[in-house]
Scaffold this motif. Structure first.
Motif, mmCIF file in Angstrom:
data_model
loop_
_atom_site.group_PDB
_atom_site.id
_atom_site.type_symbol
_atom_site.label_atom_id
_atom_site.label_comp_id
_atom_site.label_asym_id
_atom_site.label_seq_id
_atom_site.Cartn_x
_atom_site.Cartn_y
_atom_site.Cartn_z
ATOM 1 N N ALA A 1 0.827 -1.207 0.000
ATOM 2 C CA ALA A 1 0.000 0.000 0.000
ATOM 3 C C ALA A 1 0.859 1.253 0.000
ATOM 4 C CB ALA A 1 -0.900 0.006 1.236
ATOM 5 N N GLN A 2 0.373 2.280 -0.729
ATOM 6 C CA GLN A 2 1.040 3.576 -0.601
ATOM 7 C C GLN A 2 0.854 4.002 0.846
ATOM 8 O OE1 GLN A 2 -0.923 5.894 -3.550
ATOM 9 N NE2 GLN A 2 0.388 5.211 -5.199
ATOM 10 N N GLN A 3 1.947 4.439 1.469
ATOM 11 C CA GLN A 3 1.906 4.665 2.907
ATOM 12 C C GLN A 3 0.961 5.787 3.304
ATOM 13 O OE1 GLN A 3 3.704 2.572 5.219
ATOM 14 N NE2 GLN A 3 3.489 1.509 3.287
ATOM 15 N N ARG A 4 0.975 6.889 2.519
ATOM 16 C CA ARG A 4 0.190 8.047 2.944
ATOM 17 C C ARG A 4 -0.481 8.687 1.739
ATOM 18 N NH1 ARG A 4 3.608 11.951 4.663
ATOM 19 N NH2 ARG A 4 2.168 12.865 6.155
ATOM 20 N N LEU A 5 -1.783 8.944 1.887
ATOM 21 C CA LEU A 5 -2.582 9.437 0.770
ATOM 22 C C LEU A 5 -3.601 10.440 1.301
ATOM 23 C CD1 LEU A 5 -3.447 8.936 -2.272
ATOM 24 C CD2 LEU A 5 -4.982 7.186 -1.385
ATOM 25 N N LEU A 6 -3.739 11.572 0.608
ATOM 26 C CA LEU A 6 -4.721 12.594 0.991
ATOM 27 C C LEU A 6 -5.640 12.861 -0.195
ATOM 28 C CD1 LEU A 6 -5.731 14.686 3.111
ATOM 29 C CD2 LEU A 6 -4.111 16.312 2.092
ATOM 30 N N ILE A 7 -6.938 12.650 0.017
ATOM 31 C CA ILE A 7 -7.941 12.949 -1.016
ATOM 32 C C ILE A 7 -8.608 14.253 -0.603
ATOM 33 C CG2 ILE A 7 -9.980 12.103 -2.224
ATOM 34 C CD1 ILE A 7 -9.177 9.256 -1.176
ATOM 35 N N LYS A 8 -8.411 15.292 -1.403
ATOM 36 C CA LYS A 8 -8.821 16.643 -1.001
ATOM 37 C C LYS A 8 -10.067 17.130 -1.733
ATOM 38 C CE LYS A 8 -6.323 20.075 0.227
ATOM 39 N NZ LYS A 8 -6.540 19.988 1.697
ATOM 40 N N ALA B 1 -14.815 5.921 6.806
ATOM 41 C CA ALA B 1 -14.806 6.412 8.192
ATOM 42 C C ALA B 1 -13.468 6.017 8.792
ATOM 43 C CB ALA B 1 -15.955 5.783 8.983
ATOM 44 N N VAL B 2 -13.104 6.670 9.875
ATOM 45 C CA VAL B 2 -11.843 6.354 10.554
ATOM 46 C C VAL B 2 -11.842 4.877 10.949
ATOM 47 C CG1 VAL B 2 -10.416 6.829 12.584
ATOM 48 C CG2 VAL B 2 -11.532 8.716 11.360
ATOM 49 N N GLY B 3 -10.786 4.174 10.555
ATOM 50 C CA GLY B 3 -10.666 2.752 10.858
ATOM 51 C C GLY B 3 -11.120 1.827 9.753
ATOM 52 N N VAL C 1 -5.396 8.832 4.408
ATOM 53 C CA VAL C 1 -5.189 7.392 4.471
ATOM 54 C C VAL C 1 -3.727 7.098 4.783
ATOM 55 C CG1 VAL C 1 -5.153 5.291 3.051
ATOM 56 C CG2 VAL C 1 -7.035 6.935 2.802
ATOM 57 N N GLU C 2 -3.519 6.153 5.688
ATOM 58 C CA GLU C 2 -2.159 5.699 5.976
ATOM 59 C C GLU C 2 -2.194 4.192 6.215
ATOM 60 O OE1 GLU C 2 1.229 6.739 9.278
ATOM 61 O OE2 GLU C 2 -0.039 8.384 8.596
ATOM 62 N N ASP C 3 -1.222 3.483 5.648
ATOM 63 C CA ASP C 3 -1.119 2.029 5.810
ATOM 64 C C ASP C 3 -2.414 1.309 5.448
ATOM 65 O OD1 ASP C 3 1.534 2.215 6.649
ATOM 66 O OD2 ASP C 3 0.942 2.556 8.733
ATOM 67 N N GLY C 4 -3.071 1.788 4.397
ATOM 68 C CA GLY C 4 -4.240 1.091 3.876
ATOM 69 C C GLY C 4 -5.525 1.292 4.642
ATOM 70 N N VAL C 5 -5.500 2.201 5.641
ATOM 71 C CA VAL C 5 -6.679 2.421 6.490
ATOM 72 C C VAL C 5 -6.983 3.915 6.551
ATOM 73 C CG1 VAL C 5 -7.578 2.196 8.851
ATOM 74 C CG2 VAL C 5 -6.182 0.367 7.870
ATOM 75 N N VAL C 6 -8.276 4.275 6.581
ATOM 76 C CA VAL C 6 -8.676 5.678 6.724
ATOM 77 C C VAL C 6 -8.315 6.147 8.141
ATOM 78 C CG1 VAL C 6 -10.612 7.296 6.705
ATOM 79 C CG2 VAL C 6 -10.543 5.424 5.040
ATOM 80 N N GLN C 7 -7.532 7.234 8.221
ATOM 81 C CA GLN C 7 -7.081 7.758 9.525
ATOM 82 C C GLN C 7 -7.862 8.994 9.956
ATOM 83 O OE1 GLN C 7 -4.928 6.039 11.203
ATOM 84 N NE2 GLN C 7 -4.069 4.709 9.619
ATOM 85 N N GLN C 8 -8.249 9.825 8.975
ATOM 86 C CA GLN C 8 -8.986 11.053 9.301
ATOM 87 C C GLN C 8 -9.974 11.367 8.183
ATOM 88 O OE1 GLN C 8 -5.128 13.403 9.901
ATOM 89 N NE2 GLN C 8 -6.517 14.556 11.216
ATOM 90 N N VAL C 9 -11.116 11.903 8.561
ATOM 91 C CA VAL C 9 -12.086 12.456 7.612
ATOM 92 C C VAL C 9 -12.522 13.800 8.175
ATOM 93 C CG1 VAL C 9 -14.308 12.142 6.457
ATOM 94 C CG2 VAL C 9 -12.912 10.133 7.003
ATOM 95 N N GLY C 10 -12.312 14.873 7.419
ATOM 96 C CA GLY C 10 -12.696 16.189 7.933
ATOM 97 C C GLY C 10 -12.269 17.290 6.986
ATOM 98 N N PRO C 11 -12.662 18.529 7.284
ATOM 99 C CA PRO C 11 -12.319 19.650 6.403
ATOM 100 C C PRO C 11 -10.854 20.057 6.570
ATOM 101 C CG PRO C 11 -13.563 20.433 8.303
ATOM 102 C CD PRO C 11 -13.509 18.942 8.421
ATOM 103 N N ASN C 12 -10.267 20.473 5.473
ATOM 104 C CA ASN C 12 -8.931 21.106 5.479
ATOM 105 C C ASN C 12 -7.882 20.319 6.261
ATOM 106 O OD1 ASN C 12 -10.113 23.357 4.101
ATOM 107 N ND2 ASN C 12 -10.936 24.020 6.088
#
Length: 499
Positions: A2-9, A393-395, A26-37
């Motif tokens: 997996a790409q280690q770190r990914l940001l969908i803006k 969602a996170v996780g 996204v980090e390590d294949g899992v959603v880490q955060q969902v939110g604005p900015n």
């Protein structure tokens, strides 16, 4: 991998229950955060995808595929490599295929065989349903072992294909009872196999050998009758039922009525039944007509796809699969003189998401949230994959699609990624196109180009007793047990029949 770190803006994150403009990290294949900015640190090594004016949706889950399936004297064209690659191009990030043993053969061996085919080839995650094609105590023990040790929580019974896969009502009752005990979802291919066998003989005797005979020998009521019978048997043992490939108005009405009566039953229309119809069987070009042969057949009533879509939009039907089982024209020609020998199966794994968007969302029958529910979330809930799959969602697993609702594409065999030389949706213009597909946090498809290798997908275990399905079942088990009437014993005369 997996790409280690990914940001969908900047996209609109769409789940089954709500939509919100937000970034997804996204980090390590899992959603880490969902939110604005969001501004994850450090910026170095961060892959950024701009999703402005686009939707960010959970990857599709195709509940029903048959990759490299040995069937009717041939083997389906799409293997686990071409099939899952095509799935990714269409916005599907997980498939559930079927391990199908011959009568008298081991279910566990069939599971192991299918898994050995899939593991080195899959480009996306997958799971396996297992078919029950015969019944005795050995089958029961193997079902238990598959649930407890192999991560299987769904078993399919065939009510059609007489002398090949079909089982009778007594065995259906036993298989459903076993599913209930184990916390598995019982699935049925609902068609009356006995009536089909008789109908096929009748059509051939009338000199009808072409693809139209396939539909004529298995009319709607044959599907509706078996659907009603399966629901009745499942309800008798309080077992949840999942009806695969709902193809007709009649069968869909049976499911809809059963749900309104409170029965725990789920209906799965497929891309084919939502996107085309059975008038194709009467096409003057034999190859065109044969390319549409599948079971149950597409229905010649052209209002069927719209009817099924309405029921899907309103939760009378629950999920969408494809029954993707492709055979090219040369393989279909095994039945050039006898429609009963045409290998059954059509495409869909690449086109399902776009077909459902076009016929459902673009045509105003459902909203974007219901689209996510019927292409991903409901499947994840029914088969106990939620919220790892079917949600952003996170996780949750980072199986994500950036979807452009404004873009269009025209479906064609010339441009699709499937191994087949025919596409049943040929020429359909679809609004709604996946522009990037992310599997386990890695961008595997973007702008028409793949970045994925065979074997990168993973087998996903599914625990038994999915809460979405079994909460009601368990409660009914406690509340609705019949009890004997307390009464004084009868003390009158007993009259025996004279010998």
């Amino acid at each position: 991998l997996a790409q280690q770190r990914l940001l969908i803006k900047g996209g609109k994150v769409v789940n089954d229950d709500h939509s919100v403009v937000a970034d997804v990290y996204v980090e390590d294949g899992v959603v880490q955060q969902v939110g604005p900015n969001l501004n994850p640190q450090p910026p170095t090594g961060l892959v950024v995808l701009d999703a402005t004016n686009k939707l960010v949706i959970p990857g599709g889950i195709d509940t029903h595929t048959h990759m490299q399936f040995p069937f009717m004297g041939s083997r389906s064209k799409d293997d686990f490599y071409t099939g899952t690659k095509a799935a990714l191009a269409g916005g599907t990030t997980m498939i559930i295929d079927f391990a199908i043993p011959q009568k008298g053969c081991s279910l566990i061996e069939a599971f192991d065989t299918w898994k050995s085919w899939a593991d080195p080839k899959v480009c996306c995650d997958y799971a396996l349903h297992v078919a029950v094609t015969w019944w005795d105590n050995k089958v029961k023990e193997e079902m238990k072992s598959l649930v407890q040790k192999k991560g299987v929580n769904s078993f399919k019974m065939f009510m059609a294909y007489k002398d090949l896969y079909m089982i009778n009502d007594e065995d259906l009752y036993a298989a459903f009872s076993c599913c209930k005990e184990l916390g598995a979802v019982a699935q049925v291919h609902a068609e009356n196999g006995e009536l089909i066998a008789q109908g096929a003989k009748k059509m051939l005797a009338l000199g009808i050998t072409g693809p139209e005979g396939h539909e004529l020998c298995r009319p709607e009521e044959v599907e509706a009758e078996a659907t009603q019978r399966a629901i009745t048997i499942a309800n008798a043992v309080n077992c949840p039922l999942y009806v695969v490939h709902v193809m007709s108005k009649s069968a869909a009405r049976v499911i809809s009525n059963a749900r309104r009566e409170g029965k725990v039953v789920y209906g799965e229309p497929i891309a084919a039944s939502l996107g085309t119809d059975g008038t194709n069987y009467w096409n003057k070009d034999w190859a065109h007509a044969a390319a549409h042969v599948m079971a149950p057949p597409l229905r010649p009533d052209p209002s069927t796809p719209g009817f099924l879509m309405n029921l899907l939009a309103n939760d009378d039907l629950s999920v969408t699969g494809t029954d993707n089982c492709t055979f090219d024209i040369c393989q279909k020609a095994l039945g050039k003189d006898d429609f009963t020998k045409i290998p059954n199966g059509v495409n869909g794994v690449e086109d399902r998401m776009s077909v459902v968007w076009e016929k459902g969302v673009y045509n105003g029958k459902m909203d974007e949230n219901r689209f996510v529910a019927v292409t991903s979330t409901n499947a994840a809930k029914i088969f106990n994959l939620y919220p790892k799959k079917g949600r952003i969602a996170v996780g949750s697993d980072a199986d994500i699609v950036i979807w452009d609702p404004k873009a269009t594409r025209t479906i064609s065999a010339k441009t699709h990624h499937q191994a087949n030389n025919f596409n049943i949706f040929e020429g359909m213009v679809c609004h709604g196109v996946p522009v990037a597909t992310i599997s386990r946090g890695k961008v595997v498809y973007e702008g028409g180009a793949f970045n994925v290798a065979a074997g990168e997908g993973k087998y996903v275990s599914r625990p038994p007793f999915p809460p979405y399905v079994y909460k009601r079942v368990r409660q009914r088990e406690q509340v609705y047990q019949p009890v004997p009437v307390k009464r004084a014993p009868y003390t009158g005369v007993v009259s025996a029949t004279p010998k």
